[in-house]
Motif scaffolding. Structure first.
Motif, mmCIF file in Angstrom:
data_model
loop_
_atom_site.group_PDB
_atom_site.id
_atom_site.type_symbol
_atom_site.label_atom_id
_atom_site.label_comp_id
_atom_site.label_asym_id
_atom_site.label_seq_id
_atom_site.Cartn_x
_atom_site.Cartn_y
_atom_site.Cartn_z
ATOM 1 N N THR A 152 0.840 -1.206 0.000
ATOM 2 C CA THR A 152 0.000 0.000 0.000
ATOM 3 C C THR A 152 0.867 1.245 0.000
ATOM 4 N N ALA A 153 0.570 2.150 -0.934
ATOM 5 C CA ALA A 153 1.264 3.438 -0.934
ATOM 6 C C ALA A 153 0.584 4.363 0.058
ATOM 7 N N LYS A 154 1.399 5.134 0.740
ATOM 8 C CA LYS A 154 0.842 6.178 1.611
ATOM 9 C C LYS A 154 1.436 7.508 1.176
ATOM 10 N N SER A 155 0.565 8.504 1.057
ATOM 11 C CA SER A 155 1.061 9.837 0.702
ATOM 12 C C SER A 155 0.886 10.743 1.914
ATOM 13 N N GLY A 156 -0.300 11.379 2.045
ATOM 14 C CA GLY A 156 -0.511 12.266 3.200
ATOM 15 C C GLY A 156 -1.151 11.574 4.392
ATOM 16 N N GLY A 157 -1.602 10.320 4.209
ATOM 17 C CA GLY A 157 -2.219 9.584 5.320
ATOM 18 C C GLY A 157 -3.571 10.123 5.739
ATOM 19 N N HIS A 158 -4.276 10.855 4.847
ATOM 20 C CA HIS A 158 -5.531 11.490 5.255
ATOM 21 C C HIS A 158 -6.782 10.682 4.940
ATOM 22 N N SER A 159 -6.626 9.479 4.404
ATOM 23 C CA SER A 159 -7.830 8.696 4.100
ATOM 24 C C SER A 159 -8.692 8.533 5.351
ATOM 25 N N GLY B 80 -7.623 20.289 -3.362
ATOM 26 C CA GLY B 80 -8.515 20.398 -2.206
ATOM 27 C C GLY B 80 -8.071 21.471 -1.219
ATOM 28 N N THR B 81 -8.906 21.694 -0.218
ATOM 29 C CA THR B 81 -8.691 22.835 0.676
ATOM 30 C C THR B 81 -7.739 22.570 1.835
ATOM 31 N N CYS B 82 -7.643 21.333 2.304
ATOM 32 C CA CYS B 82 -6.868 21.082 3.522
ATOM 33 C C CYS B 82 -5.374 20.980 3.189
ATOM 34 N N VAL C 169 -3.422 17.480 3.411
ATOM 35 C CA VAL C 169 -3.767 16.322 2.563
ATOM 36 C C VAL C 169 -2.619 16.043 1.594
ATOM 37 N N GLY C 170 -2.373 14.758 1.319
ATOM 38 C CA GLY C 170 -1.310 14.377 0.403
ATOM 39 C C GLY C 170 -1.778 14.415 -1.049
ATOM 40 N N LEU C 171 -0.835 14.724 -1.937
ATOM 41 C CA LEU C 171 -1.192 14.796 -3.362
ATOM 42 C C LEU C 171 -1.607 13.428 -3.896
ATOM 43 N N GLY C 172 -0.950 12.350 -3.423
ATOM 44 C CA GLY C 172 -1.188 11.018 -3.989
ATOM 45 C C GLY C 172 -2.642 10.604 -3.908
ATOM 46 N N GLY C 173 -3.170 10.513 -2.706
ATOM 47 C CA GLY C 173 -4.549 10.056 -2.527
ATOM 48 C C GLY C 173 -5.552 10.999 -3.160
ATOM 49 N N LEU C 174 -5.337 12.301 -2.971
ATOM 50 C CA LEU C 174 -6.273 13.293 -3.526
ATOM 51 C C LEU C 174 -6.381 13.138 -5.035
ATOM 52 N N GLY D 142 -10.246 15.020 -6.109
ATOM 53 C CA GLY D 142 -9.545 16.282 -5.877
ATOM 54 C C GLY D 142 -10.419 17.462 -6.224
ATOM 55 N N TYR D 143 -11.344 17.759 -5.306
ATOM 56 C CA TYR D 143 -12.253 18.891 -5.507
ATOM 57 C C TYR D 143 -11.818 20.031 -4.605
ATOM 58 N N GLY D 144 -11.789 21.250 -5.143
ATOM 59 C CA GLY D 144 -11.385 22.376 -4.305
ATOM 60 C C GLY D 144 -11.969 23.689 -4.767
ATOM 61 N N ILE E 246 1.985 2.176 -7.668
ATOM 62 C CA ILE E 246 2.432 3.292 -6.817
ATOM 63 C C ILE E 246 2.919 4.396 -7.748
ATOM 64 N N VAL E 247 2.239 5.518 -7.698
ATOM 65 C CA VAL E 247 2.624 6.651 -8.537
ATOM 66 C C VAL E 247 3.701 7.437 -7.799
ATOM 67 N N THR E 248 4.825 7.656 -8.472
ATOM 68 C CA THR E 248 5.906 8.393 -7.804
ATOM 69 C C THR E 248 5.811 9.890 -8.093
ATOM 70 N N MET F 161 -20.988 7.650 -4.041
ATOM 71 C CA MET F 161 -20.218 8.076 -2.862
ATOM 72 C C MET F 161 -18.776 8.295 -3.299
ATOM 73 N N TYR F 162 -18.044 9.084 -2.514
ATOM 74 C CA TYR F 162 -16.710 9.559 -2.909
ATOM 75 C C TYR F 162 -15.660 8.795 -2.110
ATOM 76 N N ILE F 163 -14.817 8.015 -2.801
ATOM 77 C CA ILE F 163 -13.837 7.217 -2.047
ATOM 78 C C ILE F 163 -12.856 8.098 -1.270
ATOM 79 N N ASN F 164 -12.682 9.333 -1.697
ATOM 80 C CA ASN F 164 -11.815 10.204 -0.908
ATOM 81 C C ASN F 164 -12.444 10.579 0.433
ATOM 82 N N TYR F 165 -13.740 10.283 0.601
ATOM 83 C CA TYR F 165 -14.348 10.363 1.939
ATOM 84 C C TYR F 165 -14.715 8.926 2.337
HETATM 85 C C1 LIG Z 1 -8.951 17.435 6.718
HETATM 86 C C2 LIG Z 1 -9.270 16.879 5.357
HETATM 87 C C3 LIG Z 1 -9.693 17.741 4.353
HETATM 88 C C4 LIG Z 1 -9.979 17.238 3.075
HETATM 89 N N1 LIG Z 1 -10.374 18.112 2.080
HETATM 90 C C5 LIG Z 1 -10.618 17.630 0.842
HETATM 91 C C6 LIG Z 1 -10.995 18.514 -0.218
HETATM 92 O O1 LIG Z 1 -11.077 19.727 -0.033
HETATM 93 N N2 LIG Z 1 -11.251 17.978 -1.427
HETATM 94 C C7 LIG Z 1 -11.155 16.637 -1.676
HETATM 95 O O2 LIG Z 1 -11.393 16.224 -2.818
HETATM 96 N N3 LIG Z 1 -10.800 15.778 -0.692
HETATM 97 C C8 LIG Z 1 -10.542 16.250 0.550
HETATM 98 N N4 LIG Z 1 -10.188 15.380 1.554
HETATM 99 C C9 LIG Z 1 -10.140 13.952 1.279
HETATM 100 C C10 LIG Z 1 -8.781 13.556 0.719
HETATM 101 O O3 LIG Z 1 -8.745 13.900 -0.639
HETATM 102 C C11 LIG Z 1 -8.602 12.032 0.825
HETATM 103 O O4 LIG Z 1 -8.631 11.664 2.163
HETATM 104 C C12 LIG Z 1 -7.309 11.584 0.141
HETATM 105 O O5 LIG Z 1 -7.409 10.228 -0.230
HETATM 106 C C13 LIG Z 1 -6.122 11.783 1.042
HETATM 107 O O6 LIG Z 1 -4.960 11.524 0.354
HETATM 108 P P1 LIG Z 1 -3.635 11.214 1.179
HETATM 109 O O7 LIG Z 1 -2.585 10.947 0.210
HETATM 110 O O8 LIG Z 1 -3.438 12.278 2.204
HETATM 111 O O9 LIG Z 1 -4.082 9.910 1.980
HETATM 112 P P2 LIG Z 1 -3.474 8.432 2.112
HETATM 113 O O10 LIG Z 1 -4.228 7.873 3.267
HETATM 114 O O11 LIG Z 1 -1.997 8.446 2.181
HETATM 115 O O12 LIG Z 1 -3.916 7.716 0.756
HETATM 116 C C14 LIG Z 1 -5.262 7.584 0.400
HETATM 117 C C15 LIG Z 1 -5.367 6.464 -0.647
HETATM 118 O O13 LIG Z 1 -4.578 6.781 -1.784
HETATM 119 C C16 LIG Z 1 -3.586 5.777 -1.997
HETATM 120 N N5 LIG Z 1 -2.343 6.443 -2.392
HETATM 121 C C17 LIG Z 1 -1.733 7.487 -1.767
HETATM 122 N N6 LIG Z 1 -0.620 7.825 -2.423
HETATM 123 C C18 LIG Z 1 -0.503 6.993 -3.476
HETATM 124 C C19 LIG Z 1 0.451 6.832 -4.509
HETATM 125 N N7 LIG Z 1 1.520 7.617 -4.592
HETATM 126 N N8 LIG Z 1 0.272 5.843 -5.411
HETATM 127 C C20 LIG Z 1 -0.803 5.012 -5.342
HETATM 128 N N9 LIG Z 1 -1.749 5.130 -4.383
HETATM 129 C C21 LIG Z 1 -1.604 6.098 -3.455
HETATM 130 C C22 LIG Z 1 -3.438 5.076 -0.658
HETATM 131 O O14 LIG Z 1 -2.949 3.750 -0.811
HETATM 132 C C23 LIG Z 1 -4.860 5.119 -0.146
HETATM 133 O O15 LIG Z 1 -5.630 4.100 -0.735
HETATM 134 C C24 LIG Z 1 -9.880 15.860 2.826
HETATM 135 C C25 LIG Z 1 -9.462 15.001 3.844
HETATM 136 C C26 LIG Z 1 -9.153 15.504 5.094
HETATM 137 C C27 LIG Z 1 -8.704 14.570 6.170
#
Ligand SMILES: Cc1cc2nc3c(=O)[nH]c(=O)nc-3n(C[C@H](O)[C@H](O)[C@H](O)COP(=O)(O)OP(=O)(O)OC[C@H]3O[C@@H](n4cnc5c(N)ncnc54)[C@H](O)[C@@H]3O)c2cc1C
Length: 492
Positions: A90-97, A155-157, A160-165, A170-172, A221-223, A445-449
């Protein structure tokens, strides 16, 4: 009695065989990572303990191992160590899932933390930028701006990591004119399950490129990404109104007016959201003059019954900051956490019956809830939205026609979240679903939530709607052994 003893003894043997084999798999994984010199945070170290603390403290997992690669070769090595030892990666970017999918969404994954892939390189002439997937949005926005005042839609926060968003939406604040983050990806560099590195774009591996833009976590895993950028708009009108909401009828009036406007006449220069909580706010940004803003907004405000806002003119970076709950700059060691349960809805349309049901539920159940809950309506699609200009099957993101992006959030400020409290948000979504039944309405439903209460089948259906079958076929091609797996990902 004799046979019971035998069964218990057999189960004991089975359990210890299973434990031994999973322990030996982990030992083999550790040996592989060490032999190939993949940097790791050792199990139990201070770095490891900090890194596995998720944004959502309600949902914690224990990885098999935690890699922190420095190079693309390290990522390739990590993937092959996981793959040959039968451990999911599993790739982790910002850990915000919200479901801690960046930690695998379950125990026992090899986590590949992309935090060191965080550079931002702008080509000002071409208006493109190559950005590492491990960067956080606040740092990325600042780095883009510092290189010729460039920007991308995100997105606004700021944490948040670029990878998952980017891989899932990626709505903002500028999505209605510039599209989602994923709509602006030109190219992705991807480490596949077989540990090779490929480029995905409209012309190279186009089916992979299609799948990455909406369901990326299941495919590799996208670099880094190459994005198209735009010159950041300045002198933006940032507005915030605080409607006083006292009855469900008022909420119906507000939502009905907002929905009608979003669907039919909201210009792309306007992004806005309604936030319901212990107080109500209606806020957003207009990219244009104050005179044009007044022309656009005044008729809507009159219909909504809203007045007396706070309106300021802001630079691009201040516009981002005003919606970011703090500074854009994010620390190297990120340590912000919340404890919550969350759901989403992406309705193509809220029928009058659905709006009434939603408002009655708010009145009967939400107003008296003393936890830190909120319901957010972002204006998403509509006749003039850049998001809806893209065909529903052009990328794996399947919510092109969703008028609102609705986020339901129920948080405790301290202590743990009692699982029985999930019925509060589950009930809210259910009354909307019931009131929308047989009306030809999409309720994705939105997988980013990420919603941890969804079964895998529900998750597949609701996150990807009509795009799921094609995604499942792509998964069989790009990751047939399901190295990139998670409880709700494509192919799980
Ligand atoms: C406080 C807060 C505010 C937010 N605001 C917005 C917003 O304004 N708009 C919006 O659209 N969303 C928003 N989100 C939701 C956010 O887009 C998702 O939670 C997003 O998935 C977080 O990405 P991450 O990389 O931080 O999380 P992670 O938990 O690191 O990753 C999320 C998922 O993406 C995968 N992933 C991460 N990096 C990679 C990679 N490099 N290659 C392959 N897979 C990868 C992970 O395996 C996991 O399945 C918000 C979330 C929070 C907590």
């Amino acid at each position: 009695m004799g046979s019971l003893t035998y069964i218990v003894a057999s189960l004991g043997v089975l359990v210890s065989i299973t434990e031994a084999s999973s322990l030996s798999k982990r030992a083999a994984l550790d040996t592989c990572l060490s032999t190939l010199k993949v940097p790791i945070y050792a199990n139990g170290s201070a770095d490891y303990t900090q890194a596995i603390k998720p944004f959502n403290l309600r949902v914690t997992f224990k990885p098999a191992a935690y890699a922190v690669p420095l190079t693309v070769q390290d990522v390739q090595n990590a993937v092959s160590c996981g793959s040959i030892n039968g451990i999911q990666v599993t790739a982790k970017s910002g850990g915000h899932s919200y479901g801690s999918h960046g930690l695998g969404g379950e125990d026992g994954h090899l986590i590949v933390d992309m935090k060191n892939f965080n550079t931002v390189t702008v080509n000002q002439t071409a208006q493109t930028a190559v950005i590492g997937t491990g960067g956080r949005l606040g740092n990325i926005a600042t780095a883009l701006y510092n290189q010729g005042k460039q920007a991308i839609s995100h997105g606004t926060c700021p944490g948040v990591g670029l990878g998952g968003l980017s891989l899932h939406g990626g709505y903002g604040l500028i999505s209605r004119s510039k599209g989602l983050t994923l709509d602006n990806i030109l190219e992705a560099t991807v480490v596949l399950a077989n540990s090779s590195v490929v480029t995905a774009s409209e012309t190279q591996n186009p089916e992979l490129f299609w799948a990455l833009r909406g369901a990326g976590a299941a495919f590799g895993i996208v670099t880094n990404f190459k994005f198209k950028t735009f010159t950041a708009p300045e002198n933006n009108i940032v507005f915030q109104y605080y409607p006083s909401l006292n009855s469900p009828e008022q909420l119906v009036t507000l939502l009905t007016a907002m929905q009608d406007f979003t669907r039919n006449s909201q210009p792309p220069e306007l992004n806005m959201r309604l936030f319901l909580s212990s107080f109500t706010s209606f806020s957003g940004v207009y990219y244009g003059s104050r005179a044009d803003f007044d022309k656009v907004m005044n008729p809507l405000l009159a219909k909504m019954g809203v007045s007396g806002g706070l309106i300021t003119t802001n630079s691009w970076l201040n516009t981002l900051t005003s919606f970011s709950n703090g500074a854009l700059a994010q620390p190297a060691v990120y340590d912000t956490h919340e404890t919550f349960f969350s759901k989403s809805l992406m309705p193509s349309y809220l029928t009058p019956a659905a709006i009434t049901a939603l408002a009655n539920y708010w009145n009967a159940n939400a107003r008296s809830n003393s936890r830190a809950w909120y319901l957010l309506f972002d204006s998403h699609a509509g006749a003039n939205s850049a998001i809806s200009k893209i065909a529903r099957d052009a990328t794996a993101y399947s919510h092109r026609n969703a008028t609102f992006k609705m986020q339901f959030y129920d948080r405790v400020n301290s202590g743990t979240y009692d699982p029985t409290w999930q019925s509060f948000l589950n009930g809210w979504v259910k009354v909307i679903e019931d009131a929308s039944a047989n009306q030809g309405v999409d309720l994705g439903m939105y997988i980013n939530y990420a919603d941890t209460s969804l079964s895998k089948d529900e998750a597949h259906k609701r996150y990807w709607l009509g795009n799921y079958d094609r995604l499942a076929q792509a998964k069989a091609i790009w990751d047939p052994r399901r190295t990139f797996e998670g409880p709700q990902l494509v192919g799980s």
